[in-house]
Design a protein around this motif. Structure first.
Motif, PDB file in Angstrom:
ATOM      1  N   SER A  35       2.762   3.941 -12.827  1.00 42.16           N
ATOM      2  CA  SER A  35       3.836   4.640 -13.525  1.00 42.16           C
ATOM      3  C   SER A  35       5.206   4.079 -13.154  1.00 42.16           C
ATOM      4  O   SER A  35       5.502   3.861 -11.981  1.00 42.16           O
ATOM      5  N   THR A  43      -2.293   8.085 -18.477  1.00 42.81           N
ATOM      6  CA  THR A  43      -1.922   7.864 -17.081  1.00 42.81           C
ATOM      7  C   THR A  43      -2.834   8.663 -16.152  1.00 42.81           C
ATOM      8  O   THR A  43      -3.310   9.741 -16.514  1.00 42.81           O
ATOM      9  N   SER A 103      -1.598   9.271 -13.060  1.00 41.06           N
ATOM     10  CA  SER A 103      -0.626   9.864 -12.147  1.00 41.06           C
ATOM     11  C   SER A 103       0.363  10.668 -12.984  1.00 41.06           C
ATOM     12  O   SER A 103      -0.035  11.345 -13.917  1.00 41.06           O
ATOM     13  N   TYR A 104       1.648  10.594 -12.661  1.00 45.02           N
ATOM     14  CA  TYR A 104       2.646  11.304 -13.455  1.00 45.02           C
ATOM     15  C   TYR A 104       3.109  10.441 -14.621  1.00 45.02           C
ATOM     16  O   TYR A 104       3.300   9.234 -14.492  1.00 45.02           O
ATOM     17  N   ALA A 151       5.307  10.805 -18.777  1.00 46.30           N
ATOM     18  CA  ALA A 151       6.204  11.594 -19.616  1.00 46.30           C
ATOM     19  C   ALA A 151       5.969  11.216 -21.065  1.00 46.30           C
ATOM     20  O   ALA A 151       5.820  10.035 -21.390  1.00 46.30           O
ATOM     21  N   GLY A 211      -3.995  12.682 -16.457  1.00 49.88           N
ATOM     22  CA  GLY A 211      -2.834  12.677 -15.584  1.00 49.88           C
ATOM     23  C   GLY A 211      -2.028  13.962 -15.680  1.00 49.88           C
ATOM     24  O   GLY A 211      -2.497  14.976 -16.204  1.00 49.88           O
ATOM     25  N   ALA A 212      -0.811  13.917 -15.158  1.00 50.73           N
ATOM     26  CA  ALA A 212       0.115  15.045 -15.219  1.00 50.73           C
ATOM     27  C   ALA A 212       1.322  14.604 -16.037  1.00 50.73           C
ATOM     28  O   ALA A 212       1.985  13.620 -15.705  1.00 50.73           O
ATOM     29  N   LEU A 213       1.594  15.316 -17.113  1.00 51.11           N
ATOM     30  CA  LEU A 213       2.544  14.844 -18.116  1.00 51.11           C
ATOM     31  C   LEU A 213       3.717  15.800 -18.286  1.00 51.11           C
ATOM     32  O   LEU A 213       3.536  16.993 -18.491  1.00 51.11           O
ATOM     33  N   TYR A 214       4.950  15.245 -18.199  1.00 49.77           N
ATOM     34  CA  TYR A 214       6.132  15.987 -18.637  1.00 49.77           C
ATOM     35  C   TYR A 214       6.216  15.894 -20.162  1.00 49.77           C
ATOM     36  O   TYR A 214       5.918  14.851 -20.753  1.00 49.77           O
ATOM     37  N   ARG A 225      11.652  13.611 -20.567  1.00 52.11           N
ATOM     38  CA  ARG A 225      12.658  13.321 -19.548  1.00 52.11           C
ATOM     39  C   ARG A 225      13.997  13.139 -20.251  1.00 52.11           C
ATOM     40  O   ARG A 225      14.065  12.578 -21.349  1.00 52.11           O
ATOM     41  N   THR A 275       2.572  19.460 -17.139  1.00 54.48           N
ATOM     42  CA  THR A 275       3.009  20.082 -15.890  1.00 54.48           C
ATOM     43  C   THR A 275       3.617  21.446 -16.181  1.00 54.48           C
ATOM     44  O   THR A 275       4.199  21.665 -17.243  1.00 54.48           O
ATOM     45  N   TYR A 318      11.878  17.112 -17.175  1.00 53.45           N
ATOM     46  CA  TYR A 318      12.505  16.486 -16.007  1.00 53.45           C
ATOM     47  C   TYR A 318      13.927  16.063 -16.363  1.00 53.45           C
ATOM     48  O   TYR A 318      14.179  15.549 -17.469  1.00 53.45           O
TER      49      TYR A 318
END
Length: 359
Positions: A172, A241, A243-244, A246, A272-275, A278, A298, A303
């Protein structure tokens, strides 16, 4: 007399061609010229014309087939290059099934082009450039130049095609690994039944009013980004993803800019973990309405790009979304659960003046 739009884009094209500096300066020339034109042409609304006048009836149909002698051209770029420098009528370029490995660019003066595939799973345009790859002048391409296909003209339409950047998935936010599948910098563009496949920075929704209907968009970080004024209707957004990541990075930098992304009746899935977004711009604006969100979202949702000041100026909202990722209870305090009245301006074609130019 050449219309004002084409005088502008001729000058713009010349300015871009003469720029041999790095990618950030290259993009600055385009963006500044385009935004100055918008300012001059705007009325009291965000319309860049008194009224946008599309041309949907084709004056010419040409074909592209990867198999020699089966179509008018074997590459998409050659088909585009065959058109007049200033194109004033609708040209439909039908692209037969196949994987077309080429970079494609449509210049500002060639308006009213339609690219129509034989189904998004059958007609694929792909390349693998990344931002850190060197261009012919020995300098990095940058995010702007990494696009597999770049559209700079007005009234563009794409139907039933996959636009792909084949660059491999990186950790990421890896530096220099932005890999754009498609950049749209032209006004009044529509994408119907298309797929946009990539990882970091898949779809560069750069400038102008755009409509995406029943499209599939795949990526990891900021996979829909830019400063367009765009409506996404019935689209599937899929994160890849582990991981993190967006989903969006919208770049509205002033309260006077009438730009933003609106996602209506969409679905968000993946890993994964998604915003949801951003805040690339200080006044970033993104809303999701009637959208299904999988558990990958998330709880915070959004963010601030590491800038607390943006929390006072961004406009991030949801309206009647569903699914395990849509729970508003854990969202950051500076995002919004919209009322019907607050959501109304964002959930119809009028958000992008679409009733003027989509029919």
């Amino acid at each position: 007399m050449i219309p004002t739009l084409f005088l502008l884009v001729l000058l713009l094209q010349s300015a871009i061609s003469s720029s041999t500096r790095n990618e950030s300066n290259h993009m600055m020339v385009l963006e500044k010229s385009y935004l100055n034109w918008m300012k001059q042409m705007s009325s009291m609304t965000h319309s860049q014309f008194n009224k946008a006048k599309n041309k949907l009836k084709p004056c010419l149909i040409i074909t592209v087939n990867i198999k020699a002698k089966k179509g008018d051209f074997v590459t998409i770029q050659k088909a585009i290059d065959s058109l007049p420098l200033i194109n004033l009528c609708r040209v439909v370029i039908f692209i037969h099934p196949g994987k077309y490995r080429e970079k494609v660019e449509i210049p500002p003066t060639k308006a009213y082009i339609t690219l129509e595939g034989a189904g998004a799973d059958n007609t694929i345009i792909e390349w693998d450039d990344t931002a850190d790859r060197k261009s012919t002048n020995g300098k990095p391409l940058g995010t702007f130049g990494s696009a597999t296909i770049a559209i700079n003209s007005a009234y563009f339409i794409a139907k039933n095609i996959t636009f792909k950047n084949k660059a491999p998935l990186q950790p990421s936010r890896a530096q220099g690994k932005q890999a754009v599948a498609l950049r749209i910098s032209g006004d009044t563009a529509a994408f119907i039944g298309c797929k946009f496949i990539g990882t970091q920075d898949t779809l560069y929704d750069h400038l102008g009013r755009h409509y995406f209907k029943n499209c599939y968009i795949e990526g990891s970080v900021d996979f829909v980004f830019g400063n367009g004024l765009s409506l996404y209707s019935g689209c599937h957004l899929h994160a890849i993803t582990n991981s993190y990541g967006a989903l969006t990075a919208q770049k509205r930098d002033s309260m006077l800019e009438e730009t933003g992304f609106s996602f209506i009746n969409c679905k968000v899935t993946g890993s994964g973990a998604l915003y949801l977004g951003r805040a690339w711009g200080s006044f970033s604006r993104v809303i999701f309405a009637y959208t299904y969100m999988d558990k990958i979202i998330t709880s915070r949702g959004w963010y601030d790009w590491g800038d607390k000041n943006r929390e006072m100026t961004v406009f991030f909202g949801q309206y009647k979304c569903s699914g395990p990722g849509a729970n508003f209870g854990g969202r950051v305090k500076w995002s919004r659960e919209l009322t019907q009245q607050e959501a109304k301006p964002f959930i119809s074609l009028s958000f992008i003046d679409g009733y003027e130019w989509l029919s």
